[in-house]
Design a protein around this motif. Structure first.
Motif, short mmCIF file in Angstrom:
data_model
loop_
_atom_site.label_atom_id
_atom_site.label_comp_id
_atom_site.label_asym_id
_atom_site.label_seq_id
_atom_site.Cartn_x
_atom_site.Cartn_y
_atom_site.Cartn_z
N ALA A 151 51.20 7.72 -49.56
CA ALA A 151 50.47 6.76 -48.73
C ALA A 151 51.18 5.42 -48.83
N GLU A 152 51.48 4.82 -47.66
CA GLU A 152 52.13 3.52 -47.68
C GLU A 152 51.72 2.69 -46.49
N GLY A 153 51.94 1.39 -46.61
CA GLY A 153 51.57 0.47 -45.55
C GLY A 153 50.07 0.26 -45.52
N GLU A 154 49.62 -0.53 -44.58
CA GLU A 154 48.20 -0.85 -44.50
C GLU A 154 47.81 -1.08 -43.05
N GLN A 155 46.61 -0.65 -42.73
CA GLN A 155 46.02 -0.93 -41.42
C GLN A 155 44.55 -1.20 -41.64
N LEU A 156 43.99 -2.04 -40.79
CA LEU A 156 42.56 -2.33 -40.82
C LEU A 156 42.03 -2.02 -39.43
N GLY A 157 41.00 -1.18 -39.37
CA GLY A 157 40.48 -0.84 -38.05
C GLY A 157 39.08 -0.28 -38.12
N PRO A 158 38.47 -0.12 -36.94
CA PRO A 158 37.09 0.37 -36.88
C PRO A 158 37.00 1.88 -37.10
N GLU A 159 35.95 2.28 -37.79
CA GLU A 159 35.67 3.70 -37.99
C GLU A 159 34.20 3.94 -37.78
N GLY A 160 33.90 5.13 -37.31
CA GLY A 160 32.54 5.60 -37.23
C GLY A 160 32.48 6.95 -37.91
N CYS A 161 31.31 7.54 -37.93
CA CYS A 161 31.17 8.83 -38.62
C CYS A 161 30.02 9.60 -38.00
N LEU A 162 30.25 10.88 -37.74
CA LEU A 162 29.21 11.72 -37.15
C LEU A 162 27.99 11.84 -38.07
N SER A 163 28.19 11.62 -39.38
CA SER A 163 27.08 11.69 -40.33
C SER A 163 26.34 10.36 -40.47
N ILE A 164 26.88 9.29 -39.85
CA ILE A 164 26.23 7.98 -39.91
C ILE A 164 26.17 7.42 -38.49
N GLY A 217 32.38 0.52 -38.97
CA GLY A 217 32.83 -0.43 -39.98
C GLY A 217 34.32 -0.62 -39.88
N ASP A 218 34.78 -1.79 -40.35
CA ASP A 218 36.22 -2.06 -40.42
C ASP A 218 36.71 -1.63 -41.79
N VAL A 219 37.61 -0.63 -41.79
CA VAL A 219 38.06 -0.02 -43.03
C VAL A 219 39.57 -0.18 -43.18
N LYS A 220 39.98 -0.57 -44.39
CA LYS A 220 41.40 -0.68 -44.70
C LYS A 220 41.90 0.69 -45.15
N ARG A 221 42.97 1.15 -44.53
CA ARG A 221 43.56 2.45 -44.85
C ARG A 221 45.08 2.31 -44.95
N SER A 222 45.71 3.31 -45.55
CA SER A 222 47.17 3.36 -45.52
C SER A 222 47.60 3.63 -44.08
N ASN A 223 48.69 3.03 -43.66
CA ASN A 223 49.15 3.22 -42.28
C ASN A 223 49.91 4.53 -42.12
N HIS A 233 39.91 9.47 -43.73
CA HIS A 233 38.45 9.46 -43.59
C HIS A 233 37.88 10.83 -43.99
N GLU A 234 38.51 11.90 -43.49
CA GLU A 234 37.99 13.25 -43.78
C GLU A 234 38.22 13.65 -45.23
N VAL A 235 39.36 13.29 -45.81
CA VAL A 235 39.61 13.59 -47.22
C VAL A 235 38.60 12.83 -48.10
N ASP A 236 38.26 11.61 -47.72
CA ASP A 236 37.21 10.87 -48.44
C ASP A 236 35.92 11.69 -48.49
N VAL A 279 32.92 10.32 -50.60
CA VAL A 279 33.06 8.91 -50.23
C VAL A 279 32.83 8.76 -48.73
N LEU A 280 32.02 7.78 -48.34
CA LEU A 280 31.75 7.51 -46.93
C LEU A 280 32.40 6.19 -46.53
#
Length: 166
Positions: A83-96, A101-107, A135-138, A143-144
């Motif tokens: 995992a490397e780099g970084e991105q910040l972006g919106p996420e949703g979830c079928l369970s929520i 939410g704006d979530v920081k993830r590896s790019n 998101h799915e591995v979380d 982890v949500l």
């Protein structure tokens, strides 16, 4: 058209969403049915990813389709190995439903796992596909996105409002 089987999507705060899923050791017709049902369920709900705990099954199984050239990706026992780099972006979830939410993830990530028959597979991804995998591995680790989001807010998508009859 083949018979579709839509499973019930577990909603937060159901406790199953907080448990760690178990590794898959049997690659058989039950696993194939689960993968097929998860894909049908994800498409029916207009999602881009689904993890087995979201349909109440504590197994390390995910399906992802972000609408790119990969189409449907099935991963059993997925593991992010780089995992490397970084991105910040919106996420949703079928369970929520109703929240984003704006979530920081590896790019960029490299993810390894097995296909439905137990054969090793690996994907290298960036941007949205990378975000979907993470998101799915979380989910497999209980982890949500609301646990790691920098901000959480009401989802506002006109097409969702129309579907809800508003």
């Amino acid at each position: 058209m083949p018979f579709m089987s839509i499973r019930l999507i577990v909603k937060h705060p159901d406790a199953v969403l907080r448990e760690r899923a178990q590794e898959v050791t049997k690659f058989n017709s039950n696993l194939h049915k689960l993968l097929d049902d998860m894909a049908d369920t994800m498409y029916d709900a207009d999602g881009v990813g689904l993890a087995a705990p979201q349909v109440g099954i504590l197994k390390r199984v995910i399906v992802v389709d972000v609408g790119d050239e990969h189409e449907l990706i099935e991963l059993v026992n997925p593991e992010i190995v780089l995992a490397e780099g970084e991105q910040l972006g919106p996420e949703g979830c079928l369970s929520i439903p109703g929240l984003q939410g704006d979530v920081k993830r590896s790019n960029r990530i490299v993810i390894r796992g097995q296909d439905r028959n137990g054969k090793p597979i690996q994907y290298e991804s960036t941007e949205f596909l990378s975000r979907a995998f993470q998101h799915e591995v979380d989910h497999l680790n209980g982890v949500l996105f609301i646990d790691t989001a920098e901000s959480v807010y009401e989802a506002r998508k006109p097409e969702e409002n129309r579907q809800d009859g508003e």
